[in-house]
Motif scaffolding. Structure first.
Motif, PDB file in Angstrom:
ATOM      1  N   GLU A   1       0.838  -1.191   0.000  1.00 32.13           N
ATOM      2  CA  GLU A   1       0.000   0.000   0.000  1.00 32.13           C
ATOM      3  C   GLU A   1       0.883   1.254   0.000  1.00 32.13           C
ATOM      4  O   GLU A   1       1.926   1.284   0.657  1.00 32.13           O
ATOM      5  CB  GLU A   1      -0.903   0.017   1.235  1.00 32.13           C
ATOM      6  CG  GLU A   1      -1.957  -1.075   1.258  1.00 32.13           C
ATOM      7  CD  GLU A   1      -3.012  -0.891   0.187  1.00 32.13           C
ATOM      8  OE1 GLU A   1      -3.404   0.266  -0.068  1.00 32.13           O
ATOM      9  OE2 GLU A   1      -3.441  -1.900  -0.394  1.00 32.13           O
ATOM     10  N   PRO A   2       0.488   2.305  -0.722  1.00 36.60           N
ATOM     11  CA  PRO A   2       1.331   3.514  -0.789  1.00 36.60           C
ATOM     12  C   PRO A   2       1.704   4.088   0.576  1.00 36.60           C
ATOM     13  O   PRO A   2       2.853   4.488   0.783  1.00 36.60           O
ATOM     14  CB  PRO A   2       0.465   4.483  -1.599  1.00 36.60           C
ATOM     15  CG  PRO A   2      -0.371   3.611  -2.468  1.00 36.60           C
ATOM     16  CD  PRO A   2      -0.665   2.395  -1.631  1.00 36.60           C
ATOM     17  N   ALA A   3       0.752   4.134   1.501  1.00 32.58           N
ATOM     18  CA  ALA A   3       1.062   4.690   2.823  1.00 32.58           C
ATOM     19  C   ALA A   3       2.082   3.828   3.558  1.00 32.58           C
ATOM     20  O   ALA A   3       2.952   4.347   4.273  1.00 32.58           O
ATOM     21  CB  ALA A   3      -0.207   4.845   3.652  1.00 32.58           C
ATOM     22  N   VAL A   4       1.978   2.510   3.401  1.00 31.47           N
ATOM     23  CA  VAL A   4       2.950   1.608   4.031  1.00 31.47           C
ATOM     24  C   VAL A   4       4.320   1.801   3.390  1.00 31.47           C
ATOM     25  O   VAL A   4       5.348   1.827   4.078  1.00 31.47           O
ATOM     26  CB  VAL A   4       2.474   0.147   3.921  1.00 31.47           C
ATOM     27  CG1 VAL A   4       3.530  -0.808   4.469  1.00 31.47           C
ATOM     28  CG2 VAL A   4       1.155  -0.042   4.679  1.00 31.47           C
ATOM     29  N   GLU A   5       4.341   1.951   2.062  1.00 35.49           N
ATOM     30  CA  GLU A   5       5.596   2.225   1.365  1.00 35.49           C
ATOM     31  C   GLU A   5       6.221   3.525   1.877  1.00 35.49           C
ATOM     32  O   GLU A   5       7.434   3.618   2.094  1.00 35.49           O
ATOM     33  CB  GLU A   5       5.357   2.320  -0.142  1.00 35.49           C
ATOM     34  CG  GLU A   5       4.960   1.011  -0.801  1.00 35.49           C
ATOM     35  CD  GLU A   5       6.164   0.145  -1.141  1.00 35.49           C
ATOM     36  OE1 GLU A   5       7.283   0.488  -0.710  1.00 35.49           O
ATOM     37  OE2 GLU A   5       5.975  -0.874  -1.819  1.00 35.49           O
ATOM     38  N   ASN A   6       5.390   4.542   2.083  1.00 34.48           N
ATOM     39  CA  ASN A   6       5.904   5.826   2.565  1.00 34.48           C
ATOM     40  C   ASN A   6       6.530   5.691   3.949  1.00 34.48           C
ATOM     41  O   ASN A   6       7.592   6.260   4.230  1.00 34.48           O
ATOM     42  CB  ASN A   6       4.778   6.860   2.603  1.00 34.48           C
ATOM     43  CG  ASN A   6       4.320   7.275   1.223  1.00 34.48           C
ATOM     44  OD1 ASN A   6       5.024   7.068   0.227  1.00 34.48           O
ATOM     45  ND2 ASN A   6       3.131   7.853   1.145  1.00 34.48           N
ATOM     46  N   LEU A   7       5.860   4.941   4.829  1.00 38.56           N
ATOM     47  CA  LEU A   7       6.415   4.751   6.168  1.00 38.56           C
ATOM     48  C   LEU A   7       7.685   3.912   6.116  1.00 38.56           C
ATOM     49  O   LEU A   7       8.640   4.170   6.860  1.00 38.56           O
ATOM     50  CB  LEU A   7       5.376   4.105   7.082  1.00 38.56           C
ATOM     51  CG  LEU A   7       5.798   3.919   8.542  1.00 38.56           C
ATOM     52  CD1 LEU A   7       6.133   5.260   9.194  1.00 38.56           C
ATOM     53  CD2 LEU A   7       4.709   3.211   9.344  1.00 38.56           C
ATOM     54  N   ARG A   8       7.710   2.930   5.225  1.00 39.83           N
ATOM     55  CA  ARG A   8       8.905   2.093   5.107  1.00 39.83           C
ATOM     56  C   ARG A   8      10.127   2.933   4.711  1.00 39.83           C
ATOM     57  O   ARG A   8      11.241   2.663   5.145  1.00 39.83           O
ATOM     58  CB  ARG A   8       8.671   0.982   4.084  1.00 39.83           C
ATOM     59  CG  ARG A   8       9.868   0.076   3.928  1.00 39.83           C
ATOM     60  CD  ARG A   8       9.635  -1.172   3.094  1.00 39.83           C
ATOM     61  NE  ARG A   8       8.586  -1.037   2.138  1.00 39.83           N
ATOM     62  CZ  ARG A   8       7.487  -1.801   2.098  1.00 39.83           C
ATOM     63  NH1 ARG A   8       7.320  -2.736   3.011  1.00 39.83           N
ATOM     64  NH2 ARG A   8       6.578  -1.639   1.158  1.00 39.83           N
ATOM     65  N   GLN A   9       9.901   3.964   3.900  1.00 37.68           N
ATOM     66  CA  GLN A   9      11.005   4.801   3.452  1.00 37.68           C
ATOM     67  C   GLN A   9      11.698   5.524   4.609  1.00 37.68           C
ATOM     68  O   GLN A   9      12.868   5.866   4.516  1.00 37.68           O
ATOM     69  CB  GLN A   9      10.509   5.825   2.429  1.00 37.68           C
ATOM     70  CG  GLN A   9      10.027   5.227   1.121  1.00 37.68           C
ATOM     71  CD  GLN A   9      11.098   4.399   0.432  1.00 37.68           C
ATOM     72  OE1 GLN A   9      12.247   4.814   0.318  1.00 37.68           O
ATOM     73  NE2 GLN A   9      10.717   3.204  -0.023  1.00 37.68           N
ATOM     74  N   MET A  10      10.950   5.766   5.694  1.00 35.92           N
ATOM     75  CA  MET A  10      11.556   6.437   6.850  1.00 35.92           C
ATOM     76  C   MET A  10      11.835   5.459   7.991  1.00 35.92           C
ATOM     77  O   MET A  10      12.038   5.856   9.138  1.00 35.92           O
ATOM     78  CB  MET A  10      10.668   7.579   7.341  1.00 35.92           C
ATOM     79  CG  MET A  10       9.271   7.188   7.736  1.00 35.92           C
ATOM     80  SD  MET A  10       8.290   8.584   8.350  1.00 35.92           S
ATOM     81  CE  MET A  10       9.125   8.960   9.881  1.00 35.92           C
ATOM     82  N   THR A  11      11.848   4.168   7.667  1.00 39.16           N
ATOM     83  CA  THR A  11      12.072   3.128   8.666  1.00 39.16           C
ATOM     84  C   THR A  11      13.492   2.590   8.565  1.00 39.16           C
ATOM     85  O   THR A  11      13.936   2.207   7.476  1.00 39.16           O
ATOM     86  CB  THR A  11      11.069   1.969   8.468  1.00 39.16           C
ATOM     87  OG1 THR A  11       9.743   2.455   8.653  1.00 39.16           O
ATOM     88  CG2 THR A  11      11.329   0.838   9.452  1.00 39.16           C
ATOM     89  N   ASP A  12      14.179   2.568   9.680  1.00 38.79           N
ATOM     90  CA  ASP A  12      15.505   1.966   9.760  1.00 38.79           C
ATOM     91  C   ASP A  12      15.314   0.481  10.066  1.00 38.79           C
ATOM     92  O   ASP A  12      14.916   0.118  11.179  1.00 38.79           O
ATOM     93  CB  ASP A  12      16.321   2.656  10.853  1.00 38.79           C
ATOM     94  CG  ASP A  12      17.734   2.109  10.959  1.00 38.79           C
ATOM     95  OD1 ASP A  12      18.017   1.021  10.426  1.00 38.79           O
ATOM     96  OD2 ASP A  12      18.563   2.776  11.603  1.00 38.79           O
ATOM     97  N   GLU A  13      15.607  -0.360   9.095  1.00 37.49           N
ATOM     98  CA  GLU A  13      15.370  -1.796   9.243  1.00 37.49           C
ATOM     99  C   GLU A  13      16.092  -2.380  10.448  1.00 37.49           C
ATOM    100  O   GLU A  13      15.641  -3.360  11.054  1.00 37.49           O
ATOM    101  CB  GLU A  13      15.829  -2.511   7.968  1.00 37.49           C
ATOM    102  CG  GLU A  13      15.642  -4.013   7.984  1.00 37.49           C
ATOM    103  CD  GLU A  13      16.161  -4.666   6.717  1.00 37.49           C
ATOM    104  OE1 GLU A  13      16.257  -5.904   6.703  1.00 37.49           O
ATOM    105  OE2 GLU A  13      16.459  -3.945   5.739  1.00 37.49           O
ATOM    106  N   GLY A  14      17.202  -1.760  10.823  1.00 41.21           N
ATOM    107  CA  GLY A  14      17.992  -2.296  11.926  1.00 41.21           C
ATOM    108  C   GLY A  14      17.517  -1.885  13.306  1.00 41.21           C
ATOM    109  O   GLY A  14      18.014  -2.405  14.305  1.00 41.21           O
TER     110      GLY A  14
END
Length: 433
Positions: free
Chosen positions: A44-57
């Motif tokens: 989902e676009p909103a989930v993609e947007n949040l993922r962009q500011m998420t540090d996977e680590g």
């Protein structure tokens, strides 16, 4: 540490699943349902947007993303005592903080511990908490998530109380956010805040450990001192039989607020009887007083708002014979729905019910003068009529396809043996492609 908080910490510490195949089976079903909700939303676009500011680590970042995504489509389970959502917060925080060598049995026990605390607190808070405008997924969920971490990491005594305290002081979430990204962010924030509380205590920061004091504690604050914890009752009810068993979990077949499930199944019954939207002169949805607070949109303009509109859900069924989940992703609702809105009415003439019971009868009149009615009290997906294995598989297939769904079901079916590591790696791979 006050006596109440001491008692709660000990209950969390002592949560074990030996001999509790019933709880293990339900926790596994809840995890499958959680994965379906999480993975259905991952593009989902909103989930993609949040993922962009998420540090996977960062565990706190992962917790926020998992919580947001798994609640984003409102496709996740709900529970009557908290009048909110269980698994979206609990499994999100556990996936974020679990270590590869953590045993699956401890992972599930941590989920159960969080669920127990949430459900028993929710029973003390509601229905007033919901009517005041709080979204308990964010308020109660933050404490449940902290309890899950306490159990998974085997924290005891003062350290456990400090994690609960720092999580509890971050409890928040207001129901008016329904229909926006704010509502699923409540689940993300709850999971994130619990991880942050844990990390802060690990780093040596402290907090007051009188979290459940009757005069100044968490419950007293949210109820203006009108409710107390009742520790003796909590000790009697903990895992007797378990909050995910009784009152149990509501699981969804479609992407809308669970407060509309009874009405939706009632509309399906009317459609089977032969009622069609084109023939309706008027249709009334009957609620107990205040039971439609979550269904806040009587005239939704977008698909997201339509997830919280009983009118939009009933219209789909009487118009098409089924729910079309694609409608909930549209930027505007269909013109045909807006034209049908004058036919819909809400009434508040159903007697007040216990938290665990729902009733949303429908009555209708057609242009030829005939009268119709339906009253479904135990819809498909309710604790009394849980989703079938085939329905759960179908829901998971919507998210990952039939081949992956079968593999996931087979893998989790063999739990609680083994370690959680392979599951963590697979989910991270799906959420951070």
């Amino acid at each position: 540490m006050d006596q109440n908080t001491t008692a709660v910490v000990r209950l969390i510490e002592a949560t074990e699943l030996s001999g509790r195949d019933d709880l293990i089976a339900q926790a596994k079903r809840a995890f499958l349902d959680y994965l379906a909700a999480l993975l259905a939303a991952r593009r989902e676009p909103a989930v993609e947007n949040l993922r962009q500011m998420t540090d996977e680590g960062r565990a706190s970042d992962r917790a926020r993303l998992y919580g947001f995504a798994s609640h984003y489509l409102d496709f996740d389970d709900a529970q009557a005592n908290i009048a909110g959502h269980f698994s979206t917060v609990l499994y999100s925080v556990l996936l974020a903080v679990a270590r590869p060598d953590d045993a699956v049995c401890d992972f599930l026990a941590a989920y159960i511990a969080g669920a127990e605390l949430e459900g028993l607190l929710g029973a003390r808070l509601n229905p007033e908490h919901r009517r005041q405008g709080w979204h308990s997924t964010g308020t109660v969920g933050t404490l449940g998530a902290a309890a899950a971490i306490v159990r998974l990491r085997r924290l005891t005594g003062e350290r456990a109380a400090e994690v609960l305290s720092l999580a509890g002081t971050q409890s928040a979430g207001m129901a008016f956010e329904a229909g926006s990204d704010g509502k699923p962010l409540h689940a993300g924030f709850a999971a994130e805040h619990a991880v942050t509380a844990f990390r802060l205590v690990e780093a040596g920061l402290n907090a007051r450990t009188n979290l459940f004091d009757d005069v100044t504690g968490w419950l007293a604050v949210f109820t203006d001192g009108r409710r107390y914890l009742d520790v003796a009752r909590m000790q009697q009810e903990w895992l007797q039989p378990g909050q995910i068993l009784e009152p149990g979990l509501w699981m969804k077949r479609h992407m809308y607020c669970s407060a509309a499930i009874c009405a939706a199944d009632g509309a399906e019954e009317l459609y089977r009887q032969g009622l069609r939207m084109a023939d309706v002169r008027s249709i009334t949805v009957h609620f107990p007083p205040g039971a439609d607070r979550a269904l806040r949109y009587t005239r939704p303009q977008t698909g997201r708002e339509g997830q919280f509109s009983v009118e939009f859900i009933i219209w789909q069924i009487l118009q098409h014979g089924r729910i079309e989940d694609a409608y909930f992703r549209q930027s505007t609702v269909p013109q045909a729905f807006l034209e049908a809105l004058p036919k819909f009415h809400r009434a508040y003439d159903v007697p007040t019910l216990p938290l665990s019971e729902r009733a949303v009868p429908l009555t209708a009149e057609t242009v030829d003068g005939r009268h119709w009615q339906a009253d479904v009290r135990e819809p498909q997906g309710s604790p009394a009529r849980p989703l079938t294995i085939a329905q759960q598989k179908e829901k998971l297939e919507m998210a990952v396809g039939s081949l992956s769904a079968g593999h996931i079901i087979d893998t989790i079916g063999n739990w609680p043996d083994g370690e959680i590591g392979p599951c963590l790696d697979w989910i991270k791979g799906e959420m951070f492609p």
